[in-house]
Design a protein around this motif. Sequence first.
Motif, PDB file in Angstrom:
ATOM      1  N   ASP A   1       3.890  69.518  33.194  1.00 35.34           N
ATOM      2  CA  ASP A   1       4.660  69.058  34.350  1.00 35.34           C
ATOM      3  C   ASP A   1       4.002  69.534  35.626  1.00 35.34           C
ATOM      4  O   ASP A   1       3.015  70.268  35.592  1.00 35.34           O
ATOM      5  CB  ASP A   1       6.113  69.577  34.253  1.00 35.34           C
TER       6      ASP A   1
ATOM      7  N   GLN B   1      14.986  84.548  31.152  1.00 37.56           N
ATOM      8  CA  GLN B   1      14.915  83.522  32.187  1.00 37.56           C
ATOM      9  C   GLN B   1      14.196  84.119  33.383  1.00 37.56           C
ATOM     10  O   GLN B   1      14.446  85.277  33.742  1.00 37.56           O
ATOM     11  CB  GLN B   1      16.319  83.083  32.608  1.00 37.56           C
ATOM     12  N   VAL B   2      13.324  83.302  33.956  1.00 39.08           N
ATOM     13  CA  VAL B   2      12.621  83.799  35.137  1.00 39.08           C
ATOM     14  C   VAL B   2      13.584  83.710  36.307  1.00 39.08           C
ATOM     15  O   VAL B   2      14.134  82.650  36.569  1.00 39.08           O
ATOM     16  CB  VAL B   2      11.363  82.949  35.423  1.00 39.08           C
TER      17      VAL B   2
ATOM     18  N   TYR C   1      12.435  71.801  35.466  1.00 33.77           N
ATOM     19  CA  TYR C   1      11.727  72.728  36.369  1.00 33.77           C
ATOM     20  C   TYR C   1      10.678  72.045  37.262  1.00 33.77           C
ATOM     21  O   TYR C   1       9.825  72.700  37.823  1.00 33.77           O
ATOM     22  CB  TYR C   1      11.092  73.878  35.553  1.00 33.77           C
TER      23      TYR C   1
ATOM     24  N   ASN D   1      12.841  70.819  29.719  1.00 34.64           N
ATOM     25  CA  ASN D   1      12.409  71.885  30.634  1.00 34.64           C
ATOM     26  C   ASN D   1      11.480  71.326  31.709  1.00 34.64           C
ATOM     27  O   ASN D   1      11.608  71.651  32.891  1.00 34.64           O
ATOM     28  CB  ASN D   1      11.684  72.998  29.879  1.00 34.64           C
TER      29      ASN D   1
ATOM     30  N   GLY E   1      18.556  80.423  28.384  1.00 29.28           N
ATOM     31  CA  GLY E   1      17.316  81.177  28.100  1.00 29.28           C
ATOM     32  C   GLY E   1      17.069  81.322  26.615  1.00 29.28           C
ATOM     33  O   GLY E   1      16.505  82.342  26.182  1.00 29.28           O
TER      34      GLY E   1
ATOM     35  N   LEU F   1      13.394  78.024  24.534  1.00 27.34           N
ATOM     36  CA  LEU F   1      11.991  78.315  24.214  1.00 27.34           C
ATOM     37  C   LEU F   1      11.886  79.267  23.023  1.00 27.34           C
ATOM     38  O   LEU F   1      10.999  79.160  22.205  1.00 27.34           O
ATOM     39  CB  LEU F   1      11.271  78.932  25.426  1.00 27.34           C
TER      40      LEU F   1
HETATM   41  P1  ADP Z   1      16.509  77.850  29.850  1.00 25.18           P
HETATM   42  O1  ADP Z   1      17.717  77.337  29.134  1.00 25.18           O
HETATM   43  O2  ADP Z   1      16.789  78.902  30.828  1.00 25.18           O
HETATM   44  O3  ADP Z   1      15.661  76.760  30.342  1.00 25.18           O
HETATM   45  P2  ADP Z   1      14.332  78.319  28.025  1.00 25.18           P
HETATM   46  O4  ADP Z   1      14.235  79.227  26.878  1.00 25.18           O
HETATM   47  O5  ADP Z   1      14.139  76.876  27.744  1.00 25.18           O
HETATM   48  O6  ADP Z   1      15.719  78.600  28.691  1.00 25.18           O
HETATM   49  O7  ADP Z   1      13.303  78.773  29.081  1.00 25.18           O
HETATM   50  C1  ADP Z   1      13.221  80.112  29.439  1.00 25.18           C
HETATM   51  C2  ADP Z   1      12.774  80.256  30.864  1.00 25.18           C
HETATM   52  O8  ADP Z   1      11.411  79.804  30.978  1.00 25.18           O
HETATM   53  C3  ADP Z   1      13.507  79.399  31.844  1.00 25.18           C
HETATM   54  O9  ADP Z   1      14.660  80.077  32.302  1.00 25.18           O
HETATM   55  C4  ADP Z   1      12.519  79.180  32.940  1.00 25.18           C
HETATM   56  O10 ADP Z   1      12.580  80.280  33.809  1.00 25.18           O
HETATM   57  C5  ADP Z   1      11.208  79.192  32.222  1.00 25.18           C
HETATM   58  N1  ADP Z   1      10.662  77.833  32.007  1.00 25.18           N
HETATM   59  C6  ADP Z   1      10.774  77.108  30.873  1.00 25.18           C
HETATM   60  N2  ADP Z   1      10.093  75.946  30.993  1.00 25.18           N
HETATM   61  C7  ADP Z   1       9.558  75.922  32.249  1.00 25.18           C
HETATM   62  C8  ADP Z   1       8.766  74.977  33.001  1.00 25.18           C
HETATM   63  N3  ADP Z   1       8.405  73.797  32.449  1.00 25.18           N
HETATM   64  N4  ADP Z   1       8.433  75.290  34.247  1.00 25.18           N
HETATM   65  C9  ADP Z   1       8.805  76.485  34.790  1.00 25.18           C
HETATM   66  N5  ADP Z   1       9.555  77.386  34.143  1.00 25.18           N
HETATM   67  C10 ADP Z   1       9.941  77.121  32.881  1.00 25.18           C
END
Ligand code: ADP
Length: 814
Positions: A746, A765-766, A722, A718, A778, A781
């Motif tokens: 990061d 997901q944002v 990101y 991630n 999504g 995490l």
């Molecule tokens: P995805 O497969 O979409 O990455 P995750 O569950 O890993 O799913 O993460 C969920 C959401 O959290 C992501 O879609 C992203 O919007 C946000 N996110 C996760 N890690 C970060 C990061 N290091 N920086 C910014 N946004 C993050």
Amino acid sequence: MATTSKKFYASFQAGQSEHFVQFCETDAFLMDSVSAFIGAGLRAGDAVIVLATKPHTESLEERLKGDGLEVAAARVRGQYVSMDAAATLSKFMVDESPEPGRFAEVVGSMIALAAQGRRHVRIFGEMVALLWAEGNRAAAVRLEELWNDLGKTHSFSLCCAYPMQGFGGEVYEEEFTEICQQHSRVIPAESYTRLSNADERLRAITLLQQKANSLEAEIAERKGAEEQLRVSENRYRRLFEASKDGILMVDPRTGTITDANPFMTELLGYTREQLLGQELWRIGLFRDREANLEALRELREKYVLRYETVPLHTKDGQRRQVEFVSTLDQANGHSVIQCNLRDITERKRAEEAFLHLAAIVESSDDAILGKNLEGIITSWNAAAERMYGYSAEEIVGQPVTLLFAPDRQDEFTQIMARICRGERVDHYETVRVRKDGTRLTVSVTISPIKDSSGTIIGASAIARDITEHKRLETKFRRMFDSNLIGVLVSDFAGTFLDANDAFLDLLGYTREELLAGTMQRDALTPPEFHSLSQNAVKVLRETGSSGAYETEYLHKSGRRIPVLVAVTRIEQTETCMGFVLDISGRKELEKRKDEFISMASHELKTPLTSFKGFLGLLQRRLTTQGDEQALHYVARMDAQVNRLTKLVNELLDLSKMQTGQLDYREERFEVDALVQEIVENVQGTTQTHRLLLEGQIGAEVCGDRDRIGQVLINLLNNAIKYSPQADTVLVRVAKDQNKALVCVQDFGIGIAKEHQHKIFERFYQVTDPEEKTYPGLGIGLYISYQIVKRHGGRMWVESKKGEGAAFQFTLPLV
Ligand code: ADP
């Protein structure tokens, strides 16, 4: 010598017994008269006895000698006898009164002796005059009587002399008459006797009569004035004694107290005796002596001093407030200071309480007004002004019906009838009219106002504007009755008090059962959701709202109903309102979706595994053939298959988690080694970022090494994904008390606050329209969060949008 006296003494018949009195205004006249009387006697060969004071005797003898009489020879012959009046008196006075026996003996023997061989005895006596002058007037009158008694047995002529000024005063009138009555003849003083003719005397008598009249009138007037004075003095005394003001009389010269009335002593707690002679500052009236002296100085200048409020300390240490008025006056030629002290402690307290109440009324958000029994407004607070638009000046004095809507005018009579019966009208909802003509709905409480004797003299009205409240209530009622959503009202203990049909239908209960109090939250909630609902109540108490949460209710038939509930507190009450949404359909859908994901990921997994196997075979064959081009394509296919495998694995893990089928291994492993290994592995797959590892803790944790590794891989991937603009990712390992703390930081796009707690949910997901989209499902995490949680740790993120993110998790150390 005066004509009348001369004539009298010339006409005086020798040998005739007589007791006459001579009044005189001056010593000289007295001596003239007496020397004529005595001189004539000596010449006629009478015996003469002089019972006078030493100066009078000497003066008399001088005159006699001057008239050519041989006093010394007469004395030797026994014709002239002189005795000191005081010395003679002392011989017969007993207890301030002449003793008759002794008098007869002392004076009688003296007369008898002098009378021997002589024609007659003349006596000049001043003993009565002495007694008179001493103030022993009773003794003087008594002595005159004794002389008269003596006259019955002895023959003599007695001349008594009284100075006229000895009778100056009304009190002597009676005694003067008495003295005159004791004498056979009364000779007036010189101002009369000196007059030569009858005309003059008549005039003098008339003048005297006039004088006597005017004197009598004056005396009567004075008596009246004195009586008045006495009455006013008595009145003042009574006032002084009975006054409910403390009164102190103070000597202006010394500044000390000369009198204090009973109320004053009671107020101060000192006895009158303790107060007398004290300066005012000593009894707690002034701060110190200097202040006391200053007040005296000011009083001398202005004659009146008035202090509105003076603190006073009583003997027993109480603090009281007094109003102090002091005056400096003249009385009987003396200056006196009178201080009046009024205890105003209670009045001040009442005033303060009144002001306090007035402030409360003024600051109240409710309109408060007072009116008399005729309905005329007598008071009007600031809230009333805001609510109705009239200022106090405009409305006070106007009828209260001015505020009543035209169609509600008859309310006044009804309300006042109840008020006159002493009743209170509570929370009466009605419509009133503002100054601008607009209407408002108010809730009014009207109470009778009574005077100190308990008679109802008016009413107070407290009105609250409930227009908005009513509007909301109507809106809410519509929503409540629309039955789009279940709505309930409950107390904090969990008894449902009210509910709409939608809610009752959802749970299969009737309105009667609800009103009977049979619907209890705990009884309607499956046991495993109790702690959830208790927590919701806690949050509700703290914040006023529980927030939306998913739970389940039990239908009357026992069937479970998944619901989304949000509860909010009803203002200022111990009740709350709940909104309940039946989410059975959504849950059913979710279940089917989960089943599909589970099935699909399993179905995808099998062909993927064989695809991967055949790719391996193909790779070996092409390597032997040395077909570089084909090998390159195969390697790319392999990478895509790996990505696909990862996605499928995530989906598989997710559905296993949902059904609780995800297995965890239990083993001890070193945190430092695992982190280093993962960092190296991930670094091996990326060329864009440098992964920097910091810190070592040299400690072990217990759990599933691969799953924890999976968490770290997720976070690192991630972090790289990101932060496309950055080239560094920091990994820190630290020890926090008995926990291992791993942080992946990061420098990428970051996460806004409102998303931070949601990103750990499934499929979240944002999405930001301004930003490019990132691939993913999504769920990474969510899985990571659940794994850490399963190991007894915690996971969270610290971030700001645009400033990178720091994902952290802890694990308990062994
Ligand atoms: P995805 O497969 O979409 O990455 P995750 O569950 O890993 O799913 O993460 C969920 C959401 O959290 C992501 O879609 C992203 O919007 C946000 N996110 C996760 N890690 C970060 C990061 N290091 N920086 C910014 N946004 C993050």
